[in-house]
Design an enzyme around this catalytic site. Structure first.
Site, mmCIF file in Angstrom:
data_model
loop_
_atom_site.group_PDB
_atom_site.id
_atom_site.type_symbol
_atom_site.label_atom_id
_atom_site.label_comp_id
_atom_site.label_asym_id
_atom_site.label_seq_id
_atom_site.Cartn_x
_atom_site.Cartn_y
_atom_site.Cartn_z
ATOM 1 N N SER A 170 0.849 -1.198 0.000
ATOM 2 C CA SER A 170 0.000 0.000 0.000
ATOM 3 C C SER A 170 0.876 1.238 0.000
ATOM 4 C CB SER A 170 -0.899 0.023 1.246
ATOM 5 O OG SER A 170 -1.530 1.268 1.411
ATOM 6 N N TYR A 183 -2.673 -1.287 10.230
ATOM 7 C CA TYR A 183 -2.731 -1.613 8.808
ATOM 8 C C TYR A 183 -1.474 -1.128 8.087
ATOM 9 C CZ TYR A 183 -4.385 -1.180 3.945
ATOM 10 O OH TYR A 183 -4.515 -1.234 2.577
#
Length: 277
Positions: A170, A183
């Site tokens: 990400s 995350y």
């Protein structure tokens, strides 16, 4: 924190506007003909778009998902419409035994794994450190990172030279959102682990790469973020909008294909112009 717009982990039917997974737009050209792919989180979002694209490129697909049966069946519908085989496997990737069973199912049906896409993820948004419960921290690491390890460890004995491993990292790996601390930490670790795998598995002819998406419109967004964040989601990118899942699929196809035979240890950013460092 305000309540999310839909209950996590969300479902495609609850998503407004609906996401584009390439159902009507992706055109294959045989780039993955005859390959067997295992894709986690393939019921919706990026995983669904990748499953549809892989099938249209000629791959049979093992569709891994938690418990979103309706969404997973829809993914299987599109895979089968491409005249490829779809195998549905549901269960919690936080359990190492399930990770091993997922790979075992693929091997029992097809005899091998050619492409492993570790894409399933969990996230929740928090404004303070105190809001992050110990259990949530452990669960986020288990689903996002430890599952990747267990899947790769189980799959490698059944992967031949030319096979490919793809991890979903990400933009948060390098530009972490403070509201997504657990995350973001796992996404940085995925990028790092993939770089290690490329070096460990290179002598076997197995490639490992990661994709670093920016904002992508999936059920995870309105089910884990406050409404005001959802309303402006993706506006801070140079392109001024979030990606549709279909816009990520071509990168996953390229990394899985034989055309990428010398691409290993790479991280491909698909961020709408927002740089990763």
């Amino acid at each position: 924190m305000p309540e999310p717009l839909i209950d996590p982990p969300g479902a495609e039917a609850q998503l407004e506007p609906r996401a584009d997974h390439g159902e009507e737009s992706y055109r294959g050209s045989g780039r993955l003909q005859g390959k067997v792919a295992v894709i986690t989180g393939a019921d919706s979002g990026i995983g669904k778009a990748v499953a549809i694209a892989y099938a249209r490129e000629g791959a049979d697909v093992v569709i891994s998902y938690l418990d979103e049966h309706t969404d997973a069946e829809d993914t299987a519908h599109w895979v089968r419409a491409a005249e490829r085989e779809a195998v549905l496997v549901h269960g919690d990737l936080a359990d190492p035994a399930h990770c091993r069973q997922l790979v075992r199912t693929a091997v029992q049906r097809f005899g091998r794994v050619d492409v492993l896409v570790s894409n399933a993820a969990f996230q929740m948004s928090h404004e303070t450190l105190a809001e992050i419960k110990d259990e949530e921290w452990d669960h986020t690491l288990a689903v996002n990172l430890s599952a990747y390890f267990h899947l790769v460890k189980a799959a490698v004995p059944h992967m031949a030279a030319g096979s490919a491993i793809i991890g979903s990292s990400s933009v948060n790996s390098d530009n972490p959102s403070p509201q997504l601390l657990p995350y973001a930490a796992t996404k940085a670790a995925i990028a790092n682990m993939t770089a290690s795998l490329a070096q460990l598995l290179g002598p076997k002819g197995i490639r490992a790469n990661s994709v670093a998406p920016g904002p992508v419109w999936t059920p995870l967004i309105p089910s884990t973020m406050p409404p005001e964040a959802v309303e402006s989601f993706g506006e801070n990118t140079p392109l001024g909008r979030p990606a549709q899942p279909a816009e990520l699929a071509p990168v996953y196809v390229m990394l899985a294909s034989d055309e990428a035979s010398y691409v290993s240890g790479a991280r491909v950013a698909v961020t709408g112009g927002k740089p990763i460092l």
